[in-house]
Design an enzyme around this catalytic site. Sequence first.
Site, short mmCIF file in Angstrom:
data_model
loop_
_atom_site.label_atom_id
_atom_site.label_comp_id
_atom_site.label_asym_id
_atom_site.label_seq_id
_atom_site.Cartn_x
_atom_site.Cartn_y
_atom_site.Cartn_z
N ALA A 1 -57.46 -4.72 -85.06
CA ALA A 1 -58.58 -4.02 -85.73
C ALA A 1 -59.90 -4.33 -85.02
CB ALA A 1 -58.66 -4.44 -87.19
N TYR B 1 -60.26 -5.20 -81.93
CA TYR B 1 -60.21 -4.54 -80.62
C TYR B 1 -60.62 -3.08 -80.77
CZ TYR B 1 -58.21 -2.78 -76.26
OH TYR B 1 -58.03 -2.18 -75.05
N ASP B 2 -60.04 -2.44 -81.78
CA ASP B 2 -60.37 -1.03 -82.03
C ASP B 2 -61.86 -0.87 -82.33
OD1 ASP B 2 -57.25 -0.23 -83.73
OD2 ASP B 2 -57.82 -0.34 -81.61
N SER C 1 -52.75 -1.42 -37.31
CA SER C 1 -52.15 -2.74 -37.18
C SER C 1 -52.91 -3.51 -36.10
CB SER C 1 -50.67 -2.63 -36.84
OG SER C 1 -50.50 -1.82 -35.71
N LYS D 1 -53.74 -15.24 -40.69
CA LYS D 1 -53.09 -13.95 -40.93
C LYS D 1 -52.04 -14.18 -42.02
CE LYS D 1 -50.90 -10.14 -38.47
NZ LYS D 1 -49.70 -9.98 -39.30
N GLU E 1 -55.32 -8.94 -48.13
CA GLU E 1 -53.90 -9.19 -48.22
C GLU E 1 -53.55 -9.63 -49.64
OE1 GLU E 1 -52.59 -8.62 -45.27
OE2 GLU E 1 -50.55 -9.45 -45.29
N LYS F 1 -61.11 -12.17 -33.98
CA LYS F 1 -61.88 -10.92 -33.98
C LYS F 1 -63.19 -11.14 -33.25
CE LYS F 1 -60.20 -9.67 -38.59
NZ LYS F 1 -60.52 -9.70 -40.03
N CYS G 1 -7.89 -28.70 -49.40
CA CYS G 1 -8.73 -29.50 -48.52
C CYS G 1 -8.41 -29.16 -47.06
CB CYS G 1 -8.48 -30.99 -48.77
SG CYS G 1 -9.27 -32.07 -47.56
#
Length: 710
Positions: free
Chosen positions: A45, A47-48, A93, A127, A183, A306, A424
Amino acid sequence: MASDPAADPDSGSTYPAERVAELRAAIAGHAAAYYERDDPEIPDADYDQLLRELADLEEAHPELAAETSPTQRVGAAPNAAFSPVTHTLAMMSLHNAFDIGELQGWQARMQRRLEGRAPERFAVELKLDGLAISLRYQDGALVQGATRGDGRVGEDVTHNVRTISDIPERIVGAPPVLEVRGEVYMKLSSFKTFNDLQVAEAQAAGKEPKLYVNPRNTAAGSLRQISAEVTAGRDLSFFCYQLSLVEGGPELRTHSESLEWLGSLGVPVNEHTRTPTTMHEVEACVEELANMRHDLDYEFDGVVVKVDDLALQAELGADAKAPRWAIAYKLPPEECTTRLVDIEVSIGPSGQATPFAILEPVFVGGVTVATATLHNEDQVAAKDVRPGDTVIVRRAGDVIPEVVGPVLSERPADAARWQFPVDCPVCHHRLVRNEGAAATNCVNFGCPRQIRGRIEHFAGRTAMDIEFLGEKNVDRFVSAGLIGDVSDLYRLDFDKVLEMPGFQEKSVNNLRAAIEHSKSRPLGNLIFGLRIPEVGQVNAALLASSFRTMERIMDASVEDLAAVEGFGPVIAEAVHGWFADPRARALIGRLADAGLTMEAEASGLKAEQTLEGVSVVVSGTLAGYSRDGATEAILARGGKSPASVSKSTLALVIGTDPGASKVNKAEALEIPVIDEAAFVELLKTGELPGRTATADRHGELPENGPKGPT
DNA sequence: ATGCCTCGAGCTCA
DNA sequence: CTCGAGGCAT
C-alpha cells in the site's frame, strides 16, 4: 532504509522537481527489492502511495515526466528484450600481442604512422574476463544496455542490466547524452557462492547439481535471461573502461581523464589503471598488472595498453578489425579445451579408487596437462564428463589442474555416461563403496598396491622414519617377494638385497642400520605407522601417552578408548576394531619379537607445565629448534601445537619464511605473533612478553612482494 | 547447529 | 602446504 526520507511522504521536498527525483529513486529501490529480490521493504500500500504521488506530480508538471520514470515501466513486460541495437559507434575488438616483442611492434607501427611523433602517455588497464556491454544514459537516466553482438549491432539487455547493482540507474550531474562501455563480469566469490547454491538446491530437491563452468560463461548466460529476476539473483558486477559518446560534457583531452571523470560521477572504474609515459614503463606496468592475476576477486585474461591522448587516438583511427591506438597483451590461458580421451581409475596407497581423466595433452597455466584427477564417482557424475567429450581444463596459478566440465555442444552422439569400474585394476577384487561415503575402495587386504602403501607409510618420515626405504625400494622388495608386511622389514634377507641391481655393500649396510635404528622409535610413531583408521599423528600420540603400553591399547575396551580426551565413539570403534583383527594382533606380536619399542618413554622429570591447556602454533624456521623440536617443547610443557591458527591459539611463533596464511589468520583473529626470543620466554614462564612481534611488524606485512618465482 | 580440530589426499619445491 | 570431509565438543 527505514530512514529514507523519500519513503516518508511528510518529509517531502518543497520543489516538485526534487520531489519527483526523490520519489523515482525510492520507487526504483523498492521495486528492485520487490521484483528482483522477492523481498519487499515496505508494504504494498505504501509503495502504491509513492507511485500515485509521482504520477500526480508528473501529470501536474508535464515537463518533469520522463520515459524512464517508474510510472512508465512498472509492471510493463520487457518486450524490448534482445531486440537489435545498432551501436552509435561500432564496438570493435582489439588487436592482440602475445609477447613484449609484439607490444614493441605495435608501438613502432604507430610511430611510423605518426611520422616519428610518439604518444606522450599510455593507459594500461586490466582486460577483464567478462562480456562487453554498452550503456546509454539520457539526462542522467539509464535508457539502454546492449551487448556487443557483432560489433555493429548488439542485443538490447536493458532489463537485465538494470539489476546489476554496480550500474547506476541514474547519474547525478551527467550530461544530456552519455554512452559508456565496460565489462560485465562475475566476481570469483560470487561465482563460488552461486555454484554452492546450485549444489545445495539440487541436494534439497534430490537431484544432481548442474554446476556452472566458470564466472565468464555464467555472467554471459545471466545477461541472456528473459526474466530479469533470474539475472538479479546472479550478483554480477561492472567496470567501465571507455567513454564512447558524450554530448554536453566537460572538455576531456585524455582517456584517463575521461575515466576519472566517469568515476567521479559514480560509474565504477577499475582501480588498477596505470598511465606510464614511455614504452619501457609500459612494459613494467604490464608486468605489474599481469602479476596480480591471482590476487583479485575477478579474472582477467590480459592487459590493455591504450594511447591516452584522445586527439591522437582519433588521428590513428582504426583498421577493419580494431583501433590502432590500443592493443591487448594476452596472458597465457589458464583455461582451455581439449579432448578427454578416457577416464581411468587409480588405486591409492590406502586402496582408495580415484577416477582420473586422460587428456589430449594441452598447454595451460604454464604447464602441459595430460591427466587430471576427478576425485570420486559423484564428481564425475556432477560434471557429467564422458570419454570422447571435449572438456574445459583449468590450471590457475599454482592450483591443481582440473577438468571443469564438458562442452556439451561438442559431445559426440555416442558418448555414454561413464561407469565406475567394478573391479580393482591392480588386484581385480571387487571395489566397494560404502553407504554415504564419497570414496570407492579396494578392500582386499592383500592388494599389492595396499601392501606397498602400508609399508611406505610405516617407513615414512612422520612414522618410523626409515631412511633409504622410499617408494622405489619398497616396490622392488615387495615385487621380489622379500617383504609382505611391515614386520618383514625386521627380518629382511640382506643377502638377497645385495643381489639386486643397484645395491652394493655400502648401500645395504646403510639400509640395515636405518631399519635397526627404527626399532627404537617412540610408541606414538609406531602406532601412527600402523595406519589405523582415524588415527593420525595426533591421535597416535594420544593413545601412546594415555595407555603407556601397546598391550594396554590392544586390550582396551571401546569405553576405555572413548575416555581418551578428544576421542568419541567413531574413533574408539575404529581403534578397537583394528586391534580386534587376529592378523593385526599377530603383526604386533612379530613387531614386539623383533624388538620394537612397545612402551611409552618414561617421561621422567618433566619440564614445568607452563603451557598447560593452551595451544601455540609455529610457522617458519626457528634458529634454535627443529620443526618437531619446537612442537615437542610445547607438548613437553603441557601445551598443544596444532597445524593451524584458530581463535583458541595463544600465540603464533614465527621464524624465517613463515606461512603467509597463518600470519594473515593470526592478524585477522588478533592472535599475538611472536618471534623466537619471545617463544623461549613463553616456554619458560608461560607468559607472553609485553612487546609482541605483531606490534613490531605492523605496516610491514601487507607489502609482500610479488608472489611469482624470483 | 556451530566451530575447532584431525585425518587423509594430492601436490609443489628445494 | 592446502583443502575438503568428517569427528567431536559445546
